[in-house]
Design a protein around this motif. Structure first.
Motif, PDB file in Angstrom:
ATOM      1  N   LEU A 143       0.988  -1.118  -0.005  1.00  0.00           N
ATOM      2  CA  LEU A 143       0.117  -0.159  -0.001  1.00  0.00           C
ATOM      3  C   LEU A 143       0.875   1.326   0.005  1.00  0.00           C
ATOM      4  CD1 LEU A 143      -2.836  -1.175   2.595  1.00  0.00           C
ATOM      5  CD2 LEU A 143      -2.860  -0.806  -0.098  1.00  0.00           C
ATOM      6  N   LEU A 144       2.008   1.352   0.702  1.00  0.00           N
ATOM      7  CA  LEU A 144       2.893   2.463   0.941  1.00  0.00           C
ATOM      8  C   LEU A 144       3.539   2.728  -0.593  1.00  0.00           C
ATOM      9  CD1 LEU A 144       4.213   4.268   2.657  1.00  0.00           C
ATOM     10  CD2 LEU A 144       6.218   2.853   2.818  1.00  0.00           C
ATOM     11  N   SER A 145       3.937   1.349  -1.123  1.00  0.00           N
ATOM     12  CA  SER A 145       4.644   1.692  -2.510  1.00  0.00           C
ATOM     13  C   SER A 145       3.495   2.117  -3.533  1.00  0.00           C
ATOM     14  CB  SER A 145       5.037   0.277  -2.844  1.00  0.00           C
ATOM     15  OG  SER A 145       5.766   0.109  -4.274  1.00  0.00           O
ATOM     16  N   GLN A 146       2.238   1.786  -3.532  1.00  0.00           N
ATOM     17  CA  GLN A 146       1.180   2.180  -4.386  1.00  0.00           C
ATOM     18  C   GLN A 146       0.904   3.807  -4.105  1.00  0.00           C
ATOM     19  OE1 GLN A 146      -1.816  -0.816  -3.350  1.00  0.00           O
ATOM     20  NE2 GLN A 146      -1.568  -1.478  -5.432  1.00  0.00           N
ATOM     21  N   LEU A 147       0.880   4.278  -2.656  1.00  0.00           N
ATOM     22  CA  LEU A 147       0.860   5.653  -2.543  1.00  0.00           C
ATOM     23  C   LEU A 147       1.806   6.366  -3.165  1.00  0.00           C
ATOM     24  CD1 LEU A 147      -0.769   7.734  -1.067  1.00  0.00           C
ATOM     25  CD2 LEU A 147       0.557   7.227   1.072  1.00  0.00           C
ATOM     26  N   LEU A 170       4.248  11.667   1.393  1.00  0.00           N
ATOM     27  CA  LEU A 170       5.149  10.803   2.029  1.00  0.00           C
ATOM     28  C   LEU A 170       6.205  11.571   2.951  1.00  0.00           C
ATOM     29  CD1 LEU A 170       5.749   7.646  -0.299  1.00  0.00           C
ATOM     30  CD2 LEU A 170       4.335   7.859   1.645  1.00  0.00           C
ATOM     31  N   THR A 171       6.659  11.293   4.023  1.00  0.00           N
ATOM     32  CA  THR A 171       7.889  12.055   4.546  1.00  0.00           C
ATOM     33  C   THR A 171       9.037  11.486   3.910  1.00  0.00           C
ATOM     34  OG1 THR A 171       8.190  10.357   6.354  1.00  0.00           O
ATOM     35  CG2 THR A 171       6.715  12.291   6.670  1.00  0.00           C
ATOM     36  N   SER A 172      10.409  12.190   4.477  1.00  0.00           N
ATOM     37  CA  SER A 172      11.644  11.410   3.863  1.00  0.00           C
ATOM     38  C   SER A 172      11.720  10.099   4.182  1.00  0.00           C
ATOM     39  CB  SER A 172      12.639  12.258   4.349  1.00  0.00           C
ATOM     40  OG  SER A 172      12.786  13.797   3.880  1.00  0.00           O
ATOM     41  N   ALA A 173      11.397   9.747   5.333  1.00  0.00           N
ATOM     42  CA  ALA A 173      11.604   8.369   5.855  1.00  0.00           C
ATOM     43  C   ALA A 173      10.673   7.311   5.072  1.00  0.00           C
ATOM     44  CB  ALA A 173      11.109   8.145   7.411  1.00  0.00           C
ATOM     45  N   GLY A 174       9.483   8.109   4.700  1.00  0.00           N
ATOM     46  CA  GLY A 174       8.499   7.190   3.926  1.00  0.00           C
ATOM     47  C   GLY A 174       8.953   6.840   2.567  1.00  0.00           C
ATOM     48  N   LEU A 175       9.423   8.063   1.903  1.00  0.00           N
ATOM     49  CA  LEU A 175      10.136   7.861   0.592  1.00  0.00           C
ATOM     50  C   LEU A 175      11.042   6.763   0.491  1.00  0.00           C
ATOM     51  CD1 LEU A 175      10.375  11.578  -0.408  1.00  0.00           C
ATOM     52  CD2 LEU A 175       8.795   9.767  -1.640  1.00  0.00           C
ATOM     53  N   ILE A 176      11.975   6.761   1.604  1.00  0.00           N
ATOM     54  CA  ILE A 176      13.000   5.755   1.524  1.00  0.00           C
ATOM     55  C   ILE A 176      12.422   4.302   1.581  1.00  0.00           C
ATOM     56  CG2 ILE A 176      14.844   4.621   2.958  1.00  0.00           C
ATOM     57  CD1 ILE A 176      15.446   7.555   3.729  1.00  0.00           C
ATOM     58  N   LEU A 177      11.477   4.152   2.677  1.00  0.00           N
ATOM     59  CA  LEU A 177      10.831   2.884   2.825  1.00  0.00           C
ATOM     60  C   LEU A 177      10.077   2.373   1.515  1.00  0.00           C
ATOM     61  CD1 LEU A 177      10.200   0.417   4.488  1.00  0.00           C
ATOM     62  CD2 LEU A 177       8.040   1.647   5.459  1.00  0.00           C
ATOM     63  N   ALA A 178       9.176   3.405   0.887  1.00  0.00           N
ATOM     64  CA  ALA A 178       8.525   3.250  -0.374  1.00  0.00           C
ATOM     65  C   ALA A 178       9.365   2.574  -1.583  1.00  0.00           C
ATOM     66  CB  ALA A 178       7.741   4.393  -0.878  1.00  0.00           C
ATOM     67  N   HIS A 179      10.806   3.141  -1.587  1.00  0.00           N
ATOM     68  CA  HIS A 179      11.571   2.769  -2.472  1.00  0.00           C
ATOM     69  C   HIS A 179      11.978   1.346  -2.191  1.00  0.00           C
ATOM     70  CE1 HIS A 179      11.923   6.336  -5.306  1.00  0.00           C
ATOM     71  NE2 HIS A 179      12.308   7.065  -4.068  1.00  0.00           N
ATOM     72  N   ARG A 180      12.448   1.074  -0.851  1.00  0.00           N
ATOM     73  CA  ARG A 180      12.801  -0.184  -0.712  1.00  0.00           C
ATOM     74  C   ARG A 180      11.680  -1.372  -0.733  1.00  0.00           C
ATOM     75  NH1 ARG A 180      17.651   0.229   2.205  1.00  0.00           N
ATOM     76  NH2 ARG A 180      18.867   1.867   1.331  1.00  0.00           N
ATOM     77  N   ALA A 181      10.481  -0.969  -0.416  1.00  0.00           N
ATOM     78  CA  ALA A 181       9.484  -1.706  -0.262  1.00  0.00           C
ATOM     79  C   ALA A 181       9.106  -2.625  -1.585  1.00  0.00           C
ATOM     80  CB  ALA A 181       7.973  -1.012  -0.033  1.00  0.00           C
ATOM     81  N   ARG A 182       9.336  -2.154  -2.843  1.00  0.00           N
ATOM     82  CA  ARG A 182       9.166  -2.801  -4.129  1.00  0.00           C
ATOM     83  C   ARG A 182      10.109  -3.896  -4.195  1.00  0.00           C
ATOM     84  NH1 ARG A 182       5.189  -4.342  -5.806  1.00  0.00           N
ATOM     85  NH2 ARG A 182       6.388  -6.377  -5.593  1.00  0.00           N
ATOM     86  N   ALA A 183      11.434  -3.631  -3.619  1.00  0.00           N
ATOM     87  CA  ALA A 183      12.669  -4.470  -3.634  1.00  0.00           C
ATOM     88  C   ALA A 183      12.286  -5.740  -2.682  1.00  0.00           C
ATOM     89  CB  ALA A 183      14.054  -3.795  -3.358  1.00  0.00           C
ATOM     90  N   VAL A 192      -1.224   1.982  10.838  1.00  0.00           N
ATOM     91  CA  VAL A 192      -0.479   0.664  11.477  1.00  0.00           C
ATOM     92  C   VAL A 192       0.984   0.380  10.889  1.00  0.00           C
ATOM     93  CG1 VAL A 192      -0.781  -1.871  11.676  1.00  0.00           C
ATOM     94  CG2 VAL A 192      -2.727  -0.308  11.694  1.00  0.00           C
ATOM     95  N   LEU A 193       1.077   0.939   9.689  1.00  0.00           N
ATOM     96  CA  LEU A 193       2.356   0.692   9.291  1.00  0.00           C
ATOM     97  C   LEU A 193       3.309   1.605   9.900  1.00  0.00           C
ATOM     98  CD1 LEU A 193       4.580  -0.980   7.317  1.00  0.00           C
ATOM     99  CD2 LEU A 193       4.086   0.839   5.640  1.00  0.00           C
ATOM    100  N   GLU A 194       3.112   2.662  10.226  1.00  0.00           N
ATOM    101  CA  GLU A 194       3.743   3.670  11.025  1.00  0.00           C
ATOM    102  C   GLU A 194       4.125   3.364  12.248  1.00  0.00           C
ATOM    103  OE1 GLU A 194       3.129   8.265   9.481  1.00  0.00           O
ATOM    104  OE2 GLU A 194       1.344   7.411  10.548  1.00  0.00           O
ATOM    105  N   ALA A 195       3.086   2.354  12.968  1.00  0.00           N
ATOM    106  CA  ALA A 195       3.116   2.007  14.384  1.00  0.00           C
ATOM    107  C   ALA A 195       4.332   0.828  14.272  1.00  0.00           C
ATOM    108  CB  ALA A 195       1.848   1.661  14.933  1.00  0.00           C
TER     109      ALA A 195
END
Length: 303
Positions: free
Chosen positions: A9-13, A58-71, A39-42
């Protein structure tokens, strides 16, 4: 532990831009998407989202996690396949997206051959135009897509690996007996006063046809728009319009004629997969069969 579904869901966002778009893609309500992201933030103990006006970004941390999520998700798919013992024999699910004119000419023959040669492989075929298939591939809703490198509005980027499949001419399609049905190439400027059948707005062919007409010095008089090439061909066959279509889209069952353009125009057809994802045996099998396809016959009435 991070939940893979919430990572998706984060990657899709990140790709789709809005919670509402993610909700539509995931068949959820916007409130459910927002709850799952919370819930993912928690789970990560990190602030991943911030609100700016009515929008969530997305925050900076959110962007990093979204990029890594796909991999991460791709790696999990590869590990699951290995654990099932499918590393050598193609098996499992591969979602193949293809634009409309490639469905019957490329995708269906490929799926038919794969079913015969690899019975443990399950190919889910999705009709997706280039403006739909590229986002679907990037967020993981498709594993392989058949698309074109010529869709200027949504270019293929370095995050994708491309497998060239061939080229396809753009042709003028007219009913039998039409003045433009003679021999030789077609000058679009001579068709300035004709009624035109177009694809839906913002699609690859609608944008391309509009550019070609304007390049020839006129604004086309569009009398209909169809998302289905069969309906376009039926409209042209009835003498109600003319059209610009890819050669692969011209079905021989319709009584229409085609002419190559005086200034040749082709589209480059390619398969694409996500770069960096483990190339599963199942995905390799799909790519191999697509590369090994026979050449399609020319459109009817080409001169």
């Amino acid at each position: 532990m991070m939940n893979p579904w919430r990572l998706r869901l984060l990657s899709q966002l990140h790709t789709l831009g809005t919670v509402r778009a993610v909700a539509q893609a995931a068949n959820l309500s916007p409130s459910s998407v927002s709850q799952q992201l919370a819930v993912l933030e928690a789970e990560t103990h990190t602030r991943l989202l911030e609100r700016t006006g009515r929008r969530i970004r997305l925050t900076s941390a959110g962007l990093i996690l979204a990029h890594r999520a796909r991999a991460i998700l791709d790696h999990m798919d590869g590990v699951e396949e290995e654990l099932r013992g499918f590393a050598d024999e193609p098996a499992g699910l591969v979602r193949l997206g293809a634009f409309q004119s490639a469905i019957h000419s490329m995708a269906v023959p490929a799926v038919t051959r794969l079913a015969r040669e690899h019975p443990r492989l399950d190919v889910q075929l999705l009709e997706l135009e280039p403006h739909e298939s590229m986002p679907a591939l990037r967020v993981g809703d498709a594993d392989v897509i058949i698309t074109t490198t010529d869709f200027d509005e949504l270019p293929l980027g370095p995050d994708l690996d491309l497998v060239p499949l061939g080229t396809d001419p753009i042709v003028l399609v007219v009913p039998p007996g039409h003045p433009a049905a003679g021999r030789g190439t077609a000058d679009l400027a001579a068709c300035a006063d004709e009624p035109w059948a177009f694809d839906i707005p913002q699609s690859y062919m609608a944008n391309l046809a509009l550019r070609l007409c304007r390049r020839s010095g006129f604004e086309p008089r569009v009398v209909c728009r169809f998302s289905n090439y069969m309906m376009t061909l039926q409209h042209v066959e009835a003498g109600l319009s003319i059209a610009l279509l890819p050669g692969l889209a011209v079905d021989h069952r319709y009584r229409v004629l085609t002419r190559e353009l005086a200034t040749p125009q082709t589209r480059t057809i390619t398969a694409a997969i996500r770069r960096g994802s483990p190339q599963r045996a199942a995905v390799r099998a799909v790519l191999d069969v697509l590369r090994d396809r026979p050449q399609a016959p020319p459109p009817p009435g080409r001169s």
